[in-house]
Design a protein around this motif. Structure first.
Motif, PDB file in Angstrom:
ATOM      1  N   TRP A 150       0.666  -1.107  -0.049  1.00 50.82           N
ATOM      2  CA  TRP A 150      -0.055   0.001  -0.055  1.00 50.82           C
ATOM      3  C   TRP A 150       1.079   1.256   0.082  1.00 50.82           C
ATOM      4  CZ3 TRP A 150      -1.276  -3.396   4.001  1.00 50.82           C
ATOM      5  CH2 TRP A 150      -0.545  -3.356   5.346  1.00 50.82           C
ATOM      6  N   LYS A 151       2.042   1.139  -0.334  1.00 49.55           N
ATOM      7  CA  LYS A 151       2.849   2.305  -0.682  1.00 49.55           C
ATOM      8  C   LYS A 151       2.476   3.228  -1.514  1.00 49.55           C
ATOM      9  CE  LYS A 151       7.738   3.132  -1.677  1.00 49.55           C
ATOM     10  NZ  LYS A 151       9.132   2.580  -2.319  1.00 49.55           N
ATOM     11  N   SER A 152       2.514   4.556  -1.491  1.00 48.34           N
ATOM     12  CA  SER A 152       2.016   5.384  -2.552  1.00 48.34           C
ATOM     13  C   SER A 152       3.462   6.125  -2.987  1.00 48.34           C
ATOM     14  CB  SER A 152       1.036   6.654  -1.851  1.00 48.34           C
ATOM     15  OG  SER A 152       1.857   7.403  -0.920  1.00 48.34           O
ATOM     16  N   ASP A 153       3.000   7.003  -3.933  1.00 47.23           N
ATOM     17  CA  ASP A 153       4.341   7.633  -4.741  1.00 47.23           C
ATOM     18  C   ASP A 153       4.458   9.067  -4.087  1.00 47.23           C
ATOM     19  OD1 ASP A 153       4.578   5.517  -6.209  1.00 47.23           O
ATOM     20  OD2 ASP A 153       3.428   6.310  -7.749  1.00 47.23           O
ATOM     21  N   GLU A 154       3.779   9.205  -2.815  1.00 47.72           N
ATOM     22  CA  GLU A 154       3.907  10.617  -2.233  1.00 47.72           C
ATOM     23  C   GLU A 154       5.169  10.915  -1.549  1.00 47.72           C
ATOM     24  OE1 GLU A 154       1.637  13.283  -2.853  1.00 47.72           O
ATOM     25  OE2 GLU A 154       0.756  11.814  -4.307  1.00 47.72           O
ATOM     26  N   HIS A 155       5.849   9.902  -1.294  1.00 51.16           N
ATOM     27  CA  HIS A 155       7.009   9.960  -0.439  1.00 51.16           C
ATOM     28  C   HIS A 155       8.255   9.376  -1.096  1.00 51.16           C
ATOM     29  CE1 HIS A 155       4.415  11.110   3.044  1.00 51.16           C
ATOM     30  NE2 HIS A 155       3.702   9.834   2.569  1.00 51.16           N
ATOM     31  N   ASP A 156       9.399  10.032  -1.035  1.00 50.63           N
ATOM     32  CA  ASP A 156      10.647   9.549  -1.778  1.00 50.63           C
ATOM     33  C   ASP A 156      11.141   8.228  -0.769  1.00 50.63           C
ATOM     34  OD1 ASP A 156      11.807  10.877   0.383  1.00 50.63           O
ATOM     35  OD2 ASP A 156      12.541  12.617  -0.800  1.00 50.63           O
ATOM     36  N   GLU A 157      12.157   7.728  -1.433  1.00 53.00           N
ATOM     37  CA  GLU A 157      12.894   6.419  -0.824  1.00 53.00           C
ATOM     38  C   GLU A 157      13.524   6.936   0.412  1.00 53.00           C
ATOM     39  OE1 GLU A 157      12.604   3.446  -1.399  1.00 53.00           O
ATOM     40  OE2 GLU A 157      11.232   3.836  -3.175  1.00 53.00           O
ATOM     41  N   GLU A 161      13.682   5.089   4.031  1.00 53.52           N
ATOM     42  CA  GLU A 161      15.137   4.509   4.583  1.00 53.52           C
ATOM     43  C   GLU A 161      15.216   5.328   5.944  1.00 53.52           C
ATOM     44  OE1 GLU A 161      17.824   5.790   1.841  1.00 53.52           O
ATOM     45  OE2 GLU A 161      17.421   4.324   0.314  1.00 53.52           O
ATOM     46  N   SER A 162      14.802   6.542   6.231  1.00 50.36           N
ATOM     47  CA  SER A 162      14.730   6.947   7.459  1.00 50.36           C
ATOM     48  C   SER A 162      14.039   6.342   8.670  1.00 50.36           C
ATOM     49  CB  SER A 162      14.465   8.599   7.626  1.00 50.36           C
ATOM     50  OG  SER A 162      14.446   8.920   8.743  1.00 50.36           O
ATOM     51  N   MET A 163      12.764   5.872   8.023  1.00 50.80           N
ATOM     52  CA  MET A 163      11.770   5.137   8.972  1.00 50.80           C
ATOM     53  C   MET A 163      12.406   3.776   9.559  1.00 50.80           C
ATOM     54  SD  MET A 163       8.202   3.306   7.703  1.00 50.80           S
ATOM     55  CE  MET A 163       7.447   4.933   7.214  1.00 50.80           C
ATOM     56  N   TRP A 164      13.073   3.074   8.562  1.00 54.15           N
ATOM     57  CA  TRP A 164      13.474   1.510   8.750  1.00 54.15           C
ATOM     58  C   TRP A 164      14.718   1.727   9.676  1.00 54.15           C
ATOM     59  CZ3 TRP A 164      11.672  -2.957   8.744  1.00 54.15           C
ATOM     60  CH2 TRP A 164      10.761  -3.193   7.853  1.00 54.15           C
ATOM     61  N   GLU A 165      15.622   2.641   9.386  1.00 54.33           N
ATOM     62  CA  GLU A 165      16.847   3.139  10.527  1.00 54.33           C
ATOM     63  C   GLU A 165      16.363   3.351  11.481  1.00 54.33           C
ATOM     64  OE1 GLU A 165      20.478   6.155  10.291  1.00 54.33           O
ATOM     65  OE2 GLU A 165      19.203   6.328   8.819  1.00 54.33           O
TER      66      GLU A 165
END
Length: 631
Positions: A150-157, A161-165
């Motif tokens: 359910w990932k959208s194209d509104e946020h960049d990679e 990456e910051s979330m997972w970190e």
């Protein structure tokens, strides 16, 4: 004493067994554990056996092991009771934990928030029913898959990456994220992701709690959008006030256009403004004034407007005489004029026709680097803006028409076009316009000589001529009658004045009307003629002439007066002026001035009135028409 020892041992053993039976029976009653029932039965049998043994034989030292067995049996009951008690407490704790766990599961299952648990790689292991409502996916479709579905194209990679970190470092991540539901619709989610760790602190899983905040976010965005619109509206109102102030101070069309462009280009969110006019021959546009960009850029933009296969907003605004707005400029637009704006970072554009009283003076185009920059501006505001600018241009050109050395003189033929010409036709009379002026209340007044009709017929004929409000006899004049005619705003004479013209002559002879009017040399004659002929029937252009108009200086007027007046007339005028004859109250009467001149009062008044008539004739005959246009 030795004989009683075996007996005591036997009795003690039996007593212990009986006590064990009672203790075990009590515990059986309390805890309902069948193990105590077994012990109760066993101890009962042991006690009965030993009691029967005592009845048939004498006890001996061999009863000592039985005593020990009896003690151990009682201890067995005691330790079993402790074990059962501990077991019950463990069961109670497990039951409480299970109840708590069931409560948690029930709370998670019925929670309004979407909750799902993933392994350390992000694979979903559990999802509650709310996830179905939040994402549109069934729970079976979600489990075993990654949340990137359910990932959208509104946020960049970098965002992900910051979330997972953050969560891999053992910290909790909180924030708002835009997800895409199964049906493709986007929604705002308030998300919290927390790591689940073991006793050693190692991350085993992640748990995420999602809350649908789309309605709240849309409400916030609406409020923010309304605030932006209000801010833009306030900015536009300020620009309009500044524009109006600049229009009042401007003395030429160039100053008006320059001031308007500067006001818009210098105030966000607008950054480009230019005034364009149409070429009379090929209908192309040219920029008369611009602000916000250099000459090369405006040249490229205007060129793209002219080269475009589709009609641009400025030409459409001029053609339809209504404002045109493009709220969002698409980078992929095929129209050359839109591409020229988009390539330079502009995202919205508006064009305002400059129209006053049917005459189009061109158009104002304003562009912004922000999309929907004109959303807060009502179309009526743009209409009023264009009319105000056009009115100011009309006023300055009217003023320039009075002062210009080079003018365009247009001669028209009139046929049932209203005003003096219609009145003369109704009377079957000839007419000559002597003077055109404005009354103190702003109405247009024409002084005209009518010949070939009885004076008494004029007032009656006015009732059938809508463009003549009233007629009043002034005096006999050159074999006819001089009348004061009140013309309405619908008359052709009023129309020419409203367009900045100076009516220099009008005649009606044998039913044929002619009217000449002067305009500044820069006048768009084609637009003017189109406007006038569309407003009045029976009017056509006969001739167009350009000539130099000489303006008399004060010294030239004074010299002309000295030439036109006799010595006695000039003396009478000067003596009356110096002697205070024109003051109120008069410093000297006519008799006093006549005595100073050494003539009779009758002679003085005759010379004075002749001098006044010549003076007023010189001033008013030349200036009345000009002052009419200026007013």
């Amino acid at each position: 004493m030795t004989d009683w020892l075996p007996v005591g041992i036997a009795l003690l053993s039996v007593s212990l067994r009986v006590a064990g039976v009672g203790y075990s029976a009590l515990l059986l009653y309390r805890v309902r554990d069948l193990r105590f029932g077994f012990l109760t039965l066993m101890l009962t049998l042991m006690a009965v056996r030993q009691a029967l043994t005592l009845t048939v034989a004498s006890p001996g030292i061999e009863e000592l092991p039985g005593l020990i067995v009896s003690g151990l049996a009682v201890l067995t009951v005691y330790y079993l009771s402790q074990y059962v008690h501990q077991e019950q407490r463990t069961k109670d704790r497990l039951t409480a934990k299970n109840d708590q766990l069931r409560g948690f599961r029930k709370a998670i299952r019925h929670a309004g928030h979407g909750i799902f648990i993933t392994d350390t790689d992000g694979t979903i292991e559990y999802a509650n029913p709310a996830v179905e409502t939040l994402t549109g996916y069934d729970r079976d479709e979600v489990v075993g898959r990654n949340p990137r579905i359910w990932k959208s194209d509104e946020h960049d990679e970098a965002f992900y990456e910051s979330m997972w970190e953050t969560i891999r470092d053992g910290e909790v991540w909180e924030g708002e994220i835009v997800n895409e539901r199964k049906d493709g619709e986007q929604c705002w989610v308030d998300m919290t992701i927390a790591p689940i760790t073991d006793e050693g602190g190692a991350i085993e899983r992640f748990v995420a709690v999602d809350t649908d905040v789309t309605e709240r976010k849309e409400r916030e965005q609406r409020i923010e959008h309304q605030n932006e619109l209000l801010q833009r509206l306030n900015t536009t109102n300020r620009i309009l006030r500044d524009v109006n102030q600049a229009l009042v101070q401007a003395e030429s069309r160039g100053e008006i256009e320059r001031a308007v462009c500067a006001e818009f280009a210098d105030a966000g969110p607008y950054s480009l403004a230019w005034v364009g006019t149409r070429n009379m021959v090929n209908d192309s546009l040219r920029a008369s004034r611009h602000a916000g960009v250099d000459d090369d850029v405006i040249g490229a933009i205007v060129g793209a407007h002219n080269d475009s296969d589709t009609e641009d907003v400025l030409r459409e605004a001029i053609r339809t005489e209504t404002p045109q707005v493009v709220q969002e400029i698409d980078d992929a637009s095929s129209a050359e004029w839109l591409s020229a704006l988009a390539n330079r970072g502009y995202r919205s554009v508006a064009a305002v026709p400059l129209v006053y009283d049917g005459t189009v003076y061109g158009g104002l185009e304003v562009a912004s680097t922000e999309p929907r920059a004109f959303e807060a501006i009502d179309t009526s505001v743009l209409v009023d803006l264009g009319r105000t600018i056009a009115y100011a241009i009309n006023a300055t050109e009217s003023k320039q028409a009075l002062l210009a050395d080079s003018v365009v003189e247009l001669e028209f033929q009139l046929s049932e076009s209203g005003g003096l010409e219609t009145l003369a036709r109704a009377l079957a009379a000839d007419a000559t316009l002597k003077r055109l002026t404005r009354s103190p209340d702003g109405h247009l007044v024409a002084y005209a000589a009518l010949t070939g009709c009885p004076r008494s017929d004029v007032e009656a004929a006015v009732e059938d001529v809508p463009t003549v409000a009233d007629a009043a006899f002034v005096c006999d004049h050159d074999g006819g009658s001089l009348f004061r005619l009140d013309l309405t705003d619908d008359s052709v004479e009023s129309t020419f004045l409203d367009h900045g013209g100076v009516v220099t002559g009008q005649t009606v002879e044998d039913g044929s009307g002619r009217l000449t009017v002067e305009f500044p040399q820069r006048t768009d004659v084609r637009s003017l003629v189109e406007s006038v002929t569309s407003a009045h029937d029976g009017i056509s252009l006969l001739a167009r002439r350009e000539h130099e108009r000489s303006a008399r200086t004060d010294q030239e007027i004074r010299s002309q007066l000295e030439t036109d007046l006799t010595d006695r007339q000039l003396e009478a005028l000067r003596t009356a002026y110096i002697g205070g004859f024109f003051e109120w109250p008069r410093e000297n009467t006519g008799e006093d001035i006549a005595e100073l001149m050494g003539v009779s009062q009758t002679t003085f008044l005759q010379h004075l009135r002749t001098a006044q008539r010549k003076t007023f004739g010189l001033l008013l005959d030349e200036e009345t028409a000009q002052s009419t246009a200026a007013n």
